[in-house]
Design an enzyme around this catalytic site. Sequence first.
Site, short mmCIF file in Angstrom:
data_model
loop_
_atom_site.label_atom_id
_atom_site.label_comp_id
_atom_site.label_asym_id
_atom_site.label_seq_id
_atom_site.Cartn_x
_atom_site.Cartn_y
_atom_site.Cartn_z
N HIS A 153 0.85 -1.20 0.00
CA HIS A 153 0.00 0.00 0.00
C HIS A 153 0.88 1.23 0.00
O HIS A 153 2.10 1.14 0.18
CB HIS A 153 -0.91 0.02 1.24
CG HIS A 153 -0.16 0.17 2.54
ND1 HIS A 153 0.25 -0.91 3.30
CD2 HIS A 153 0.29 1.26 3.21
CE1 HIS A 153 0.89 -0.48 4.37
NE2 HIS A 153 0.94 0.85 4.35
N HIS A 198 -6.03 -1.61 4.71
CA HIS A 198 -5.92 -0.49 3.76
C HIS A 198 -5.15 -0.93 2.52
O HIS A 198 -4.23 -1.75 2.58
CB HIS A 198 -5.27 0.73 4.38
CG HIS A 198 -3.88 0.53 4.93
ND1 HIS A 198 -3.39 -0.66 5.39
CD2 HIS A 198 -2.86 1.41 5.09
CE1 HIS A 198 -2.15 -0.50 5.81
NE2 HIS A 198 -1.81 0.74 5.63
N HIS A 213 4.76 7.30 2.46
CA HIS A 213 5.53 6.05 2.39
C HIS A 213 4.92 5.05 1.44
O HIS A 213 3.73 5.09 1.13
CB HIS A 213 5.71 5.41 3.78
CG HIS A 213 4.46 4.89 4.40
ND1 HIS A 213 3.72 5.59 5.32
CD2 HIS A 213 3.81 3.70 4.27
CE1 HIS A 213 2.69 4.86 5.72
NE2 HIS A 213 2.71 3.72 5.10
N HIS A 245 1.08 -0.19 14.76
CA HIS A 245 0.05 0.83 14.59
C HIS A 245 -1.20 0.41 15.36
O HIS A 245 -1.61 -0.76 15.31
CB HIS A 245 -0.36 0.96 13.12
CG HIS A 245 0.73 1.41 12.21
ND1 HIS A 245 1.44 2.56 12.38
CD2 HIS A 245 1.20 0.87 11.05
CE1 HIS A 245 2.31 2.70 11.39
NE2 HIS A 245 2.19 1.68 10.59
N TYR A 254 9.17 2.18 9.91
CA TYR A 254 9.36 3.19 8.87
C TYR A 254 10.85 3.44 8.71
O TYR A 254 11.58 3.59 9.71
CB TYR A 254 8.71 4.52 9.25
CG TYR A 254 7.20 4.57 9.17
CD1 TYR A 254 6.49 3.90 8.18
CD2 TYR A 254 6.48 5.34 10.09
CE1 TYR A 254 5.12 3.99 8.11
CE2 TYR A 254 5.11 5.43 10.02
CZ TYR A 254 4.42 4.76 9.03
OH TYR A 254 3.07 4.85 8.96
N GLU A 264 8.01 1.45 4.29
CA GLU A 264 7.53 0.75 5.48
C GLU A 264 7.62 -0.74 5.21
O GLU A 264 7.35 -1.19 4.10
CB GLU A 264 6.06 1.12 5.76
CG GLU A 264 5.47 0.39 6.96
CD GLU A 264 4.00 0.71 7.21
OE1 GLU A 264 3.26 0.99 6.24
OE2 GLU A 264 3.58 0.68 8.38
#
Length: 306
Positions: A153, A198, A213, A245, A254, A264
Amino acid sequence: MSQEGLLRPGIAQIRVLDMDEAITHYVERIGLDMVGKGEDGRVYLKGYDEFHHHSVVLREADTAGIDFFAFKADSQQSVDAFRKRIEAYGLEVDDVPAGEQPGTGARIGFTVPSGHRIELFAHMDLSDQAPDTRNPYIWKSEPRGMRAQRMDHCLLYGPNIDKVEEFFTQVLDFHLPERVDLPDGTLAIWMTVSNKAHDIAFVNHPEPGKLHHLAFFLENWNDIGHAADLMSRYDISRDVGPTRHGITRGQTIYFFDPSGNRNEVFAGGYTAYKDHPVRVWDHNNVGRGIFYYERQLNDAFLSVVT
Ligand SMILES: [Fe+2]
């Protein structure tokens, strides 16, 4: 009628300042396979667990950042139908001919209200290095470096996040598992066309078209730790992590490529069904949402983009 599953992340084209350094980073360290180099110098990469020809394109340029993020559709009919809906929404659509990237069919492109170019395409050849499908091994050749399975992503920074959410959910049939709402409006949105937490995310930011990112999927928390070991061994610039997260619940680090683009490595994350309610974070808890263990943002998260 809204239909799930017509799109999925396909291609991220990233600008890098020095191609040789970028290849060392993305191929040797992150562990993507280099599948080709075009006459124009662009380099094509894929993760060992990806079936299609490529998923990441590196383009040498004077500035770092992202050229576009493309979603692969299930068919040309879907692309044609999306084109009509995108134009009816009021965005201009342009055409990229088949073969502009190797193994890749015709693409359509448009600029969303955050200033990012998004593309859709229906066809990409399967890779010679695709995973086996008959009596398959877990992998064909032993994964390298951080053992990235796939490009997963991107998180993009730009203005007009409310409009971006409207466009992706109403026109491209994404759904929204999670958001951060500040007293003066939405700060960030996480959107998906799959069961992943996501496939693309946006943070409200005054400058259009920025990359926060590009993320690569690792198998588990042990591989996140292994990636951290490699970052120290090879002196890779690390931003935050290993941590987790609260938003998406992904385990994460990161770090930066040699051009300053943030990467990431990501593992885990919850399953997002389209009929789940949206998870909402407020300004008192956004630190825990972004970095669950630290429970506060670092300065770089909100300010360093390419
Ligand atoms: Fe991410």
